[in-house]
Design an enzyme around this catalytic site. Structure first.
Site, PDB file in Angstrom:
ATOM      1  N   ASP A   1     -24.192  77.531   9.912  1.00  0.00           N
ATOM      2  CA  ASP A   1     -23.188  78.014  10.812  1.00  0.00           C
ATOM      3  C   ASP A   1     -22.944  79.604  10.531  1.00  0.00           C
ATOM      4  O   ASP A   1     -22.194  80.206  11.181  1.00  0.00           O
ATOM      5  CB  ASP A   1     -21.487  77.587  10.720  1.00  0.00           C
ATOM      6  CG  ASP A   1     -20.920  77.984   9.250  1.00  0.00           C
ATOM      7  OD1 ASP A   1     -21.622  77.575   8.168  1.00  0.00           O
ATOM      8  OD2 ASP A   1     -19.998  78.726   9.191  1.00  0.00           O
TER       9      ASP A   1
ATOM     10  N   ASP B   1     -24.835  72.133   5.819  1.00  0.00           N
ATOM     11  CA  ASP B   1     -24.013  73.056   5.195  1.00  0.00           C
ATOM     12  C   ASP B   1     -22.406  72.468   5.370  1.00  0.00           C
ATOM     13  O   ASP B   1     -22.375  71.437   6.326  1.00  0.00           O
ATOM     14  CB  ASP B   1     -23.825  74.504   5.917  1.00  0.00           C
ATOM     15  CG  ASP B   1     -22.691  75.571   5.397  1.00  0.00           C
ATOM     16  OD1 ASP B   1     -22.850  75.610   4.126  1.00  0.00           O
ATOM     17  OD2 ASP B   1     -22.051  75.865   6.185  1.00  0.00           O
TER      18      ASP B   1
ATOM     19  N   ASP C   1     -18.709  74.437   4.593  1.00  0.00           N
ATOM     20  CA  ASP C   1     -17.651  75.176   5.134  1.00  0.00           C
ATOM     21  C   ASP C   1     -17.947  75.986   6.454  1.00  0.00           C
ATOM     22  O   ASP C   1     -19.085  76.646   6.505  1.00  0.00           O
ATOM     23  CB  ASP C   1     -17.419  76.094   4.168  1.00  0.00           C
ATOM     24  CG  ASP C   1     -16.804  75.575   2.879  1.00  0.00           C
ATOM     25  OD1 ASP C   1     -15.829  75.186   2.832  1.00  0.00           O
ATOM     26  OD2 ASP C   1     -17.553  75.775   1.823  1.00  0.00           O
TER      27      ASP C   1
END
Length: 220
Positions: A167, A9, A11
């Site tokens: 995240d 991922d 961001d």
């Protein structure tokens, strides 16, 4: 099958752009003499909710609110924060370890592809990634698995041959729905207790060397 590729991922995982996003909106509210309600700031999906945020601020400010001026000022403020923003702690070491091991690297993000290329070019890390898959290239954001399926398609790999890193809970959901095992590293704004569906949970990328992470994953 062994792991041949790592899919990250962007961001909040590769770079802490989640904090700069929050900071920019917090500052925009302050410029209007208001305080942002941060408890409802982050959505449980990867889609862009800027319109809803601007609508909320417009309602609080009233007729004097200038959306265009506010957006320009907020974006410039965030751009300045990004000028010195690098990879999250431990990530550069992981990428180097992955390259040493001959692993292929990819990014699967709900953000637009240009956002990925711009930020990775700025840090000099774009050439590391063989594949980029952006949210503007699929029909639905995470937790929909579409962006991970696109990354796998571009890699030419089966889900069992790749490992995802996320995240957020909705990011982990997207990865697992695509059939991937997933390592979760919660960002600073997400409760770690919300990741029971992750294959492995780590506090940061500095908590373990990548070879040790892969060893743990391969025992599952």
């Amino acid at each position: 099958m062994g792991i041949k590729a790592l899919i990250f991922d962007f961001d909040g995982l590769l770079m802490d752009t989640e904090t700069t996003l929050l900071d920019s909106w917090r500052q925009l509210w302050r410029w209007h003499g208001l305080t942002l309600d941060e408890t409802r700031f982050f959505a449980d999906h990867g889609g862009n909710i800027s319109e809803a945020r601007y609508a909320e601020l417009a309602a609080a400010v009233g007729p004097a609110f200038d959306r265009t001026a506010g957006d320009t000022r907020r974006t410039a403020y965030r751009d300045e924060l990004h000028r010195t923003l690098g990879l999250a702690p431990g990530i550069a070491t992981w990428l180097a370890e992955a390259e040493d091991a001959g692993l292929r690297l990819a990014v699967a993000s709900s953000s637009a592809r240009i956002w990925l290329t711009t930020n990775l070019e700025r840090t000099g890390d774009l050439p590391r990634f063989e594949v980029l898959a952006g949210g503007d290239e699929v029909a639905a954001p995470k937790p929909d698995p579409a962006v991970y399926l696109l990354a796998l398609q571009r890699l030419g790999l089966q889900p069992s041959e790749a490992l995802a890193f996320e995240d957020t809970p909705h990011g982990v959901t997207a990865a697992t729905r695509a059939g991937l095992r997933c390592v979760a590293i919660p960002n600073a704004h997400t409760d770690p207790s919300r990741f029971p569906h992750a294959t492995l949970l780590l506090p940061t990328a500095t908590a373990a060397a990548l070879p040790d992470v892969l060893t743990q994953i391969n025992t599952w």
